[in-house]
Structures are given as structure tokens and as C-alpha cells.
Write an enzyme that holds these catalytic residues in place. Structure first.
Site, PDB file in Angstrom:
ATOM      1  N   ASP A 101       0.842  -1.203   0.000  1.00  0.00           N
ATOM      2  CA  ASP A 101       0.000   0.000   0.000  1.00  0.00           C
ATOM      3  C   ASP A 101       0.878   1.254   0.000  1.00  0.00           C
ATOM      4  OD1 ASP A 101      -2.404   1.385   0.019  1.00  0.00           O
ATOM      5  OD2 ASP A 101      -2.783   1.116   2.157  1.00  0.00           O
TER       6      ASP A 101
HETATM    7  P1  ATP Z   1      -5.965   4.475   4.860  1.00  0.00           P
HETATM    8  O1  ATP Z   1      -6.704   3.220   4.597  1.00  0.00           O
HETATM    9  O2  ATP Z   1      -6.690   5.733   4.517  1.00  0.00           O
HETATM   10  O3  ATP Z   1      -4.566   4.438   4.299  1.00  0.00           O
HETATM   11  P2  ATP Z   1      -5.433   3.405   7.395  1.00  0.00           P
HETATM   12  O4  ATP Z   1      -6.647   2.831   8.005  1.00  0.00           O
HETATM   13  O5  ATP Z   1      -4.578   2.455   6.698  1.00  0.00           O
HETATM   14  O6  ATP Z   1      -5.805   4.572   6.424  1.00  0.00           O
HETATM   15  P3  ATP Z   1      -3.245   4.770   8.584  1.00  0.00           P
HETATM   16  O7  ATP Z   1      -2.797   5.159   7.215  1.00  0.00           O
HETATM   17  O8  ATP Z   1      -2.290   3.966   9.357  1.00  0.00           O
HETATM   18  O9  ATP Z   1      -4.659   4.070   8.581  1.00  0.00           O
HETATM   19  O10 ATP Z   1      -3.599   6.069   9.440  1.00  0.00           O
HETATM   20  C1  ATP Z   1      -4.734   6.877   9.174  1.00  0.00           C
HETATM   21  C2  ATP Z   1      -4.335   8.346   9.261  1.00  0.00           C
HETATM   22  O11 ATP Z   1      -3.800   8.649  10.550  1.00  0.00           O
HETATM   23  C3  ATP Z   1      -3.251   8.721   8.296  1.00  0.00           C
HETATM   24  O12 ATP Z   1      -3.731   9.109   7.049  1.00  0.00           O
HETATM   25  C4  ATP Z   1      -2.567   9.887   9.027  1.00  0.00           C
HETATM   26  O13 ATP Z   1      -3.283  11.068   8.789  1.00  0.00           O
HETATM   27  C5  ATP Z   1      -2.687   9.498  10.462  1.00  0.00           C
HETATM   28  N1  ATP Z   1      -1.470   8.803  10.968  1.00  0.00           N
HETATM   29  C6  ATP Z   1      -1.223   7.473  10.931  1.00  0.00           C
HETATM   30  N2  ATP Z   1      -0.032   7.157  11.475  1.00  0.00           N
HETATM   31  C7  ATP Z   1       0.507   8.325  11.881  1.00  0.00           C
HETATM   32  C8  ATP Z   1       1.761   8.681  12.525  1.00  0.00           C
HETATM   33  N3  ATP Z   1       2.659   7.761  12.853  1.00  0.00           N
HETATM   34  N4  ATP Z   1       1.974   9.980  12.781  1.00  0.00           N
HETATM   35  C9  ATP Z   1       1.054  10.926  12.435  1.00  0.00           C
HETATM   36  N5  ATP Z   1      -0.118  10.665  11.828  1.00  0.00           N
HETATM   37  C10 ATP Z   1      -0.406   9.374  11.547  1.00  0.00           C
HETATM   38 MG    MG Z   2      -3.026   4.715   5.338  1.00  0.00          MG
HETATM   39 MG    MG Z   3      -4.049   1.252   5.374  1.00  0.00          MG
END
Ligand code: ATP
Ligand code: MG
Ligand code: MG
Length: 299
Positions: free
Chosen positions: A158
Site C-alpha cells: 500500500d
Molecule cells: P488508509 O486506509 O486511509 O490508508 P489506514 O486505516 O490504513 O488509512 P493509517 O494510514 O495507518 O490508517 O492512518 C490513518 C491516518 O492517521 C493517516 O492518514 C494519518 O493522517 C494518520 N497517521 C497514521 N499514522 C501516523 C503517525 N505515525 N503519525 C502521524 N499521523 C499518523
Molecule cells: Mg493509510
Molecule cells: Mg491502510
């Protein structure tokens, strides 16, 4: 919830993901800000998926990968789980209780994943505009991170600007291992797989699919796409192995565009190795004339 609410001061909501939320939280003891991912769990499949993300993160300690600190599970059924009221043995007890809970189908609760807090991400940087020197530095850091991920037998799956974070020093931190997979290392079984499995069955996780994503990211880092519509046409054009934008009659024929084209080759076996890509990018970044060569020509 005892452990979390007692030792963390919850800050802002950083984002919503496919399965839960990420919040910034300050840890009372060290005074540092962390990103805490909260994954609601309802059922064994969700639990195992979330656990795999943690298992992957725990393996990946690298300067260009989001640092993982710890994870804990708070069960709705076993209220005690995750609580630090049980004294020094609580970590073992939590693990044992989580393992016991995973035996049953009705596992329900919340998995907390404590990670390094990152100030920004590549999507925001691209919106703001990336300088050429900065572009090279960032892409080389991404390559280092991805190279390490693959060396550990993991496919990220991803890679996208919003999953490539930047810390306060603007250093790349690859994150979101939500769909990362361990590669099947048995080459023989892989050959058998290719021969006998029906094409509609999802393929084995393949590190070369990460190379494809890197191709799109490389292009986007060096070519400003002004509107959502332009981004849509140009990136789809690249996905389709073309370098001519039919609408604007622009030919992207600079060395970065040509390199990106190799990375998004339709046939995964034709996509180059990371080491080769790194050499090409380094060569371009050292070339004082590369600035001129990056410019796309009108046709
Ligand atoms: P998506 O499916 O939209 O990619 P997701 O469910 O996989 O989201 P993540 O990408 O891990 O989840 O996190 C969601 C959001 O939280 C990110 O887009 C970001 O804005 C925020 N985020 C995640 N990890 C961090 C971090 N380590 N520091 C700051 N912000 C973060
Ligand atoms: Mg994400
Ligand atoms: Mg994700």
C-alpha cells in the site's frame, strides 16, 4: 482502557483509516507525543489482521520506517486486559489473556498500537510542491526503507504518498502496514502456484507490486500536477505505460519519466531491482544538467 487513559493524555484526531482512528497522545512519563492507532476488534479475523500489522511493524526497525513502540489489547470481555493495575507481570498476563481470547470466536475489544508521531506526509508535501534536490533525497530514503522491508521478506502492498510519513526533520518514515504480507519464500511452491492456480485467484504477495507503486510516486515527486483532473489523466496515463498526455499534448520524455515507466512495467518480472533504481536515481541527482533534462516537452 485503564492503562491508556491513565498514562496518556489524548490529543487531536490525526485521521480515520479503513478500520479505526489514529490519535496523537502524550505519554505522561516521558513527555513525548506518540501516534496511537486504535483498532476496534469484533471477531477473530479482525483480531488476526490487526495482529499481523503489529507483527510486521515489530520486525521493521529502520531509520526510514515509522518506529513501533508497543501494542496492547483491551478486551470488552476480560475487562482486566491491558490494565497495568496487575503489577510488573501485567505484560505477560496481557499476552496470555490475549492469546486465550484469540481462541474464542467472540473476541471483542480494542487494539492499541503505539507508534512514532510524524508531523507530515508525502501527500501534503506533494501538494505544497517538492524541490528537485528534495525530491531526490526523499525518493532515495523511500528506496532505503522499501529495500529493508523487502529484505525482511515483507511486501508493503500500500505504498502511496499518504502512507509515507515525514518526521519533524522532514525524514521519510514509511508507515501503514495494514495490508502488508509476508512473502512465501519457497520458490518451488511458487512455480507450482503459477502453473496450476486459476488466474482469478489472488496472487502471492509479490515485492514487485511495491516497485510499481514506487514508479508512480517517483513521477509525482518530480512532475507538478496542478489540478485533480490533471493528476487523474496523467497518473492513469503512466499506469497504462504511456508518457504522452493526450489532453494537454504534453510528452513527458525526461529521464525521471522514462525511469518511472520502467518501474510500472505491466509485466512484474520486467520491473527493475531496487539497487538498480537507486543507482539510476543517484546518477541523475549527481548530474548538474539533470534539471534541464527533467523538463517535459510539448508536442
Ligand atoms: P488508509 O486506509 O486511509 O490508508 P489506514 O486505516 O490504513 O488509512 P493509517 O494510514 O495507518 O490508517 O492512518 C490513518 C491516518 O492517521 C493517516 O492518514 C494519518 O493522517 C494518520 N497517521 C497514521 N499514522 C501516523 C503517525 N505515525 N503519525 C502521524 N499521523 C499518523
Ligand atoms: Mg493509510
Ligand atoms: Mg491502510
Amino acid at each position: 482502557e485503564l492503562r491508556y487513559t491513565h498514562v496518556f493524555e489524548e490529543g487531536e484526531l490525526l485521521g480515520w483509516g479503513g478500520y479505526g482512528s489514529v490519535v496523537s497522545s502524550e505519554y505522561f512519563i516521558d513527555g513525548q507525543k506518540y501516534a496511537i492507532k486504535k483498532v476496534p476488534i469484533d471477531g477473530r479475523t479482525l483480531y488476526e489482521d490487526a495482529r499481523r500489522e503489529v507483527q510486521v511493524l515489530a520486525l521493521l526497525k529502520h531509520p526510514h520506517i515509522v518506529q513501533y513502540y508497543t501494542a496492547w489489547f483491551v478486551s470488552d470481555i476480560h475487562g482486566k486486559m491491558g490494565s497495568d493495575s496487575t503489577g510488573p507481570d501485567s505484560a505477560t498476563e496481557v499476552a496470555a489473556a490475549a492469546a486465550a481470547a484469540s481462541e474464542i470466536e467472540t473476541i471483542r475489544g480494542c487494539l492499541y498500537i503505539q507508534q512514532e508521531f510524524c508531523e507530515s506526509d508525502l501527500a501534503k508535501l506533494i501538494d505544497r510542491g517538492v524541490g528537485e534536490e528534495e525530491g531526490y533525497r526523499i525518493f532515495l530514503e523511500i528506496l532505503e526503507g522499501v529495500s529493508f522491508i523487502h529484505s525482511q521478506g515483507i511486501v508493503h502492498g500500500d505504498l502511496a504518498p499518504k502512507n509515507i510519513f515525514l518526521d519533524k526533520n522532514n525524514r521519510v518514515k514509511i508507515g501503514d502496514f495494514g495490508i502488508a504480507k509476508f512473502v512465501e519464500r519457497n520458490e518451488l511452491s511458487q512455480v507450482g502456484f503459477e502453473y496450476y492456480s486459476a488466474p482469478e485467484i489472488p496472487c502471492q504477495p509479490d515485492p514487485r507490486s511495491d516497485i510499481f507503486s514506487l514508479g508512480i510516486i517517483l513521477f509525482e515527486l518530480f512532475h507538478e500536477l496542478k489540478t485533480g483532473h490533471e493528476r487523474y489523466t496523467v497518473l492513469n496515463m503512466l499506469r497504462d505505460s504511456k508518457l504522452t498526455d493526450p489532453e494537454r499534448k504534453v510528452q513527458y520524455d525526461g529521464p525521471i519519466a522514462k525511469l518511472a515507466l520502467k518501474l510500472v512495467h505491466k509485466n512484474p518480472t520486467e520491473r527493475p531491482e531496487i539497487n538498480w533504481i537507486r543507482d539510476q536515481v543517484k546518477e541523475l541527482s549527481d548530474d548538474p544538467w539533470s534539471r534541464l533534462k527533467l523538463v517535459s516537452s510539448s508536442c
